[in-house]
Enzyme design. Structure first.
Site, PDB file in Angstrom:
ATOM      1  N   LYS A 230       0.804  -1.224   0.000  1.00  0.00           N
ATOM      2  CA  LYS A 230       0.000   0.000   0.000  1.00  0.00           C
ATOM      3  C   LYS A 230       0.839   1.277   0.000  1.00  0.00           C
ATOM      4  O   LYS A 230       2.026   1.281   0.310  1.00  0.00           O
ATOM      5  CB  LYS A 230      -0.981  -0.016   1.171  1.00  0.00           C
ATOM      6  CG  LYS A 230      -2.136  -0.981   0.917  1.00  0.00           C
ATOM      7  CD  LYS A 230      -3.273  -0.830   1.880  1.00  0.00           C
ATOM      8  CE  LYS A 230      -4.469  -1.691   1.431  1.00  0.00           C
ATOM      9  NZ  LYS A 230      -5.582  -1.640   2.396  1.00  0.00           N
ATOM     10  N   ARG A 264      -4.629 -10.022   4.448  1.00  0.00           N
ATOM     11  CA  ARG A 264      -4.957  -9.948   3.014  1.00  0.00           C
ATOM     12  C   ARG A 264      -3.699  -9.507   2.273  1.00  0.00           C
ATOM     13  O   ARG A 264      -3.253  -8.367   2.424  1.00  0.00           O
ATOM     14  CB  ARG A 264      -6.113  -8.966   2.791  1.00  0.00           C
ATOM     15  CG  ARG A 264      -6.627  -8.912   1.354  1.00  0.00           C
ATOM     16  CD  ARG A 264      -7.776  -7.915   1.248  1.00  0.00           C
ATOM     17  NE  ARG A 264      -8.366  -7.908  -0.077  1.00  0.00           N
ATOM     18  CZ  ARG A 264      -7.899  -7.199  -1.106  1.00  0.00           C
ATOM     19  NH1 ARG A 264      -6.826  -6.433  -0.964  1.00  0.00           N
ATOM     20  NH2 ARG A 264      -8.505  -7.244  -2.288  1.00  0.00           N
TER      21      ARG A 264
END
Length: 294
Positions: A230, A264
């Site tokens: 991210k 995840r």
């Protein structure tokens, strides 16, 4: 307080998903042209199935299939297009693997079709706020539901997000969403909570949520944490998306140590090893502390 994962069971349609004293690994299968990390790579059904099988071979305990990008600034996808992208892949993957499948959607019609095609879990970034019909679908089918915190929408969420107390505000949001769900026919063991790292958060908010993740253990639901590749990691290490594996590993280790129940990730094999080592160290530390106080 860190939640004892062994005490948890997640209800997902007809399946009961247990936690074997460690977090579960959720592999990502993006069926989108524009996801921030791997957009366009798995649009073809055959390519998506091959990737899903590879993730399971690498150690994925769950698969999360999504057909609408929720990256910052992303435009919404209409229902027909999301169905066209997602359902053939869910159907084919469900035939090819035995691990539970999650559908990453906020549309009730897509969730219903995916659940009929073999999915057992719905990963809803709007936490049942995006489509009024979603709650009924989850209650009626008994599917698992991930309730994620997000300030704003994917299109607007990174336009100067603001919090007075990010931990307190996310905790209050979770409490309200759990109350809403359970008063509308969803039982608590269907619920997974996701603090929404990178969803309407600045760097400091993401770091604070990871550092104090155990604050949410008192809510009694598994915590899903998605940090893989991210943007906040790019801010810290100044690396492009495909070069953030080491930064992801550090964030995954900290999430494990602070009580994450589901991770995840894109790089399942590498992150599963990170998880295994972190769990071993944490368990040994706990045993040593108990021995010292015996």
């Amino acid at each position: 307080m860190v939640l004892d994962l062994r005490a948890l069971t997640l209800q997902a349609k007809g399946r009961l998903i247990g936690f074997p004293g460690r977090p579960l690994m959720m592999g990502v299968v993006n069926v989108t042209p524009d996801s921030f990390s791997d957009g366009g790579r798995y649009l073809d059904v055959e390519a998506a199935v091959t990737h899903a099988i590879q993730l399971v071979e690498e150690g994925a305990d769950l698969l999360d299939i999504g057909a609408e990008s929720t990256r910052p600034g992303a435009d919404p996808v209409d229902e027909a297009e999301e169905l066209r992208r997602a359902i053939p892949v869910v159907t084919a993957v469900a035939r090819a693997v035995t691990v539970p499948i999650s559908i990453d959607t906020s549309k009730a019609s897509v969730a219903q079709a995916a659940l009929e095609a073999g999915a057992v879990l719905v990963n809803d970034v709007t936490a049942l706020r995006g489509d009024p019909a979603m709650t009924e679908v989850i209650a009626r089918t008994g599917a698992g539901i991930v309730l994620m915190h997000m300030q704003g929408t994917p299109r607007t969420m990174q336009q100067v997000p603001h919090y007075e107390d990010v931990i307190g505000e996310v905790a209050a949001f979770f409490e309200e969403r759990i109350r809403f769900a359970t008063t509308h026919g969803i039982v608590q063991r269907q619920i997974v909570l996701d603090p929404g790292i990178g969803f309407g958060k600045l760097l400091v908010h993401n770091l604070t949520l990871l550092a104090r993740l155990q604050r949410f253990a008192c809510l009694g639901c598994p915590l899903l944490v998605g940090v893989s590749r991210k943007a906040f990691l790019g801010q810290l290490v100044d690396r492009p998306v495909q070069e953030r594996q080491w930064a992801t590993a550090a964030a995954v280790a900290m999430a494990v140590e602070r009580g994450a129940g589901i991770l995840r990730v894109h790089d399942v094999r590498a992150m599963k090893e990170v998880m295994q080592v972190t769990v071993a160290i944490s368990q040994e530390t706990t045993l040593s502390m108990k021995a010292q106080h015996a």
